[in-house]
Design a protein around this motif. Structure first.
Motif, short mmCIF file in Angstrom:
data_model
loop_
_atom_site.label_atom_id
_atom_site.label_comp_id
_atom_site.label_asym_id
_atom_site.label_seq_id
_atom_site.Cartn_x
_atom_site.Cartn_y
_atom_site.Cartn_z
N ASP A 209 144.52 142.20 56.07
CA ASP A 209 143.26 142.50 55.41
C ASP A 209 142.07 141.98 56.19
O ASP A 209 142.12 140.75 56.56
N TYR A 210 141.17 143.02 56.83
CA TYR A 210 140.30 142.43 57.75
C TYR A 210 138.90 142.93 57.12
O TYR A 210 137.91 143.00 57.81
N SER A 211 138.86 142.86 55.69
CA SER A 211 137.37 142.75 55.37
C SER A 211 136.52 141.73 55.68
O SER A 211 136.88 140.52 55.76
N PRO A 212 135.16 141.87 55.64
CA PRO A 212 134.40 140.77 56.18
C PRO A 212 134.61 139.64 55.32
O PRO A 212 134.50 138.32 55.73
N GLU A 213 134.89 139.85 53.92
CA GLU A 213 134.89 138.75 53.06
C GLU A 213 136.27 137.77 53.28
O GLU A 213 136.19 136.60 53.30
N LYS A 214 137.19 138.75 53.80
CA LYS A 214 138.51 137.85 54.01
C LYS A 214 138.27 137.23 55.40
O LYS A 214 138.87 135.94 55.61
N LEU A 215 137.82 137.56 56.36
CA LEU A 215 137.42 136.96 57.92
C LEU A 215 136.54 135.89 57.57
O LEU A 215 136.84 134.83 57.97
N ARG A 216 135.69 135.88 56.51
CA ARG A 216 134.78 135.03 56.41
C ARG A 216 135.84 133.65 55.79
O ARG A 216 135.33 132.54 56.07
N GLU A 217 136.32 134.20 54.78
CA GLU A 217 137.26 133.13 53.91
C GLU A 217 138.18 132.22 55.19
O GLU A 217 138.02 130.91 55.12
N ILE A 218 138.85 132.99 56.10
CA ILE A 218 139.62 132.55 57.13
C ILE A 218 138.97 131.27 58.00
O ILE A 218 139.19 130.51 58.54
N TYR A 219 137.61 132.18 58.60
CA TYR A 219 136.91 131.52 59.23
C TYR A 219 136.30 130.09 58.94
O TYR A 219 136.29 128.87 59.41
N ASP A 220 135.80 129.93 57.54
CA ASP A 220 135.22 128.86 56.92
C ASP A 220 136.26 127.79 56.85
O ASP A 220 136.16 126.72 56.98
N LYS A 221 137.57 128.36 56.47
CA LYS A 221 139.01 127.50 56.13
C LYS A 221 139.02 126.51 57.62
O LYS A 221 139.48 125.42 57.58
N ALA A 222 138.75 127.32 58.57
CA ALA A 222 139.05 126.68 60.03
C ALA A 222 138.04 125.64 60.25
O ALA A 222 138.40 124.51 61.11
N ASN A 223 136.71 125.89 59.74
CA ASN A 223 135.94 124.78 60.05
C ASN A 223 135.37 124.69 61.64
O ASN A 223 135.46 123.35 61.97
N LEU A 224 135.26 125.58 62.21
CA LEU A 224 134.75 125.68 63.88
C LEU A 224 133.52 124.89 63.96
O LEU A 224 132.52 125.23 63.08
N THR A 225 133.59 124.02 64.89
CA THR A 225 132.50 123.28 65.32
C THR A 225 132.13 123.17 66.81
O THR A 225 133.15 122.95 67.39
N VAL A 226 131.11 123.06 67.22
CA VAL A 226 130.98 122.68 68.79
C VAL A 226 129.98 121.55 68.85
O VAL A 226 130.32 120.83 69.89
N LEU A 227 129.21 121.01 68.12
CA LEU A 227 128.29 120.04 68.47
C LEU A 227 128.75 118.83 67.85
O LEU A 227 128.37 117.47 68.13
N ASN A 228 129.50 118.98 66.52
CA ASN A 228 130.04 117.79 65.73
C ASN A 228 131.10 117.50 66.25
O ASN A 228 132.08 118.01 66.43
#
Length: 228
Positions: A209-228
């Protein structure tokens, strides 16, 4: 004549020489119907060099010397969304969902067989800087999300590299984005989707499932940060 022409590129990289030869083979073999003129030419061998990407401390040092919110927003978009340089340069404001931290290009999946502009996300660090930049910038007629040109990006990254001692560019940040999501446990097929790569495996092409909502869910779960 062809050998003499190809000899001009002997000092160039294997990739450059291969691209020149691809064009010649395509033209003589497929357009002029003279495969005999190019069939003896062999593509140069390419040796694989393992990539080394900057760590977070390097990225923070680089970020700290950027002087404007425009440059900081561009840097964080590259690092947290995986956008290609050309995609950021052409990114329109109506393709950016600032509140939900989503980027959904209008021409999604239509650019080529292997390179497309799919939905991707950016993190809250980028959201904060991008909001500040958009609130204070002049309105541009072409509705671009970030008013910056190719030469300005090159100059900005070069100057920041000299000041920080960390040399990187948009492509390096795209690679960092991919590596960091992998380190955080995101499956390759979803990283490929965010990077705009067409799926190749059966699982990736037909059972994901590559829907924007699914990608957003996977992205937020990863909790990618650069500065923190």
């Amino acid at each position: 004549d062809l050998r003499g022409y190809l000899a001009r590129f002997q000092s160039k990289s294997p990739s450059t020489r291969a691209n020149v030869l691809k064009a010649l083979k395509r033209f003589y073999r497929d357009f002029l119907n003279r495969p005999d003129l190019v069939q003896s030419f062999k593509f140069p061998k390419r040796t694989y060099t393992p990539k080394t990407v900057p760590n977070k401390e390097d990225l923070r040092r680089f970020f700290d010397v950027l002087e404007t919110d425009r440059d900081r927003a561009a840097f964080l978009l590259f690092a947290t969304s995986g956008l290609r340089r050309s995609e950021l340069l052409g990114l329109r404001l109506d393709e950016v969902d600032l509140d939900n931290r989503m980027i959904v290009p209008r021409n999604a999946h239509e650019s080529s067989n292997t390179k497309s502009s799919w939905a991707t996300c950016f993190n809250s660090e980028c959201q904060e800087v991008l909001k500040r930049y958009l609130a204070n910038r002049r309105v541009n007629k072409n509705n671009r999300a970030i008013s910056i040109g190719e030469s300005t990006i090159r100059r900005t990254f070069k100057e920041a590299g000299e000041k920080s001692g960390v040399k990187l560019g948009p492509q390096t940040l795209r690679i960092w984005f991919s590596c960091e999501l992998g380190r955080l446990g995101v499956p390759d097929r979803f990283i490929d989707a965010m990077l705009g790569h067409s799926p190749r495996s059966v699982l990736a092409r037909h059972y994901s499932d590559y829907s924007p909502e699914k990608l957003r869910e996977i992205y937020d779960k990863a909790n990618l940060t650069v500065l923190n």
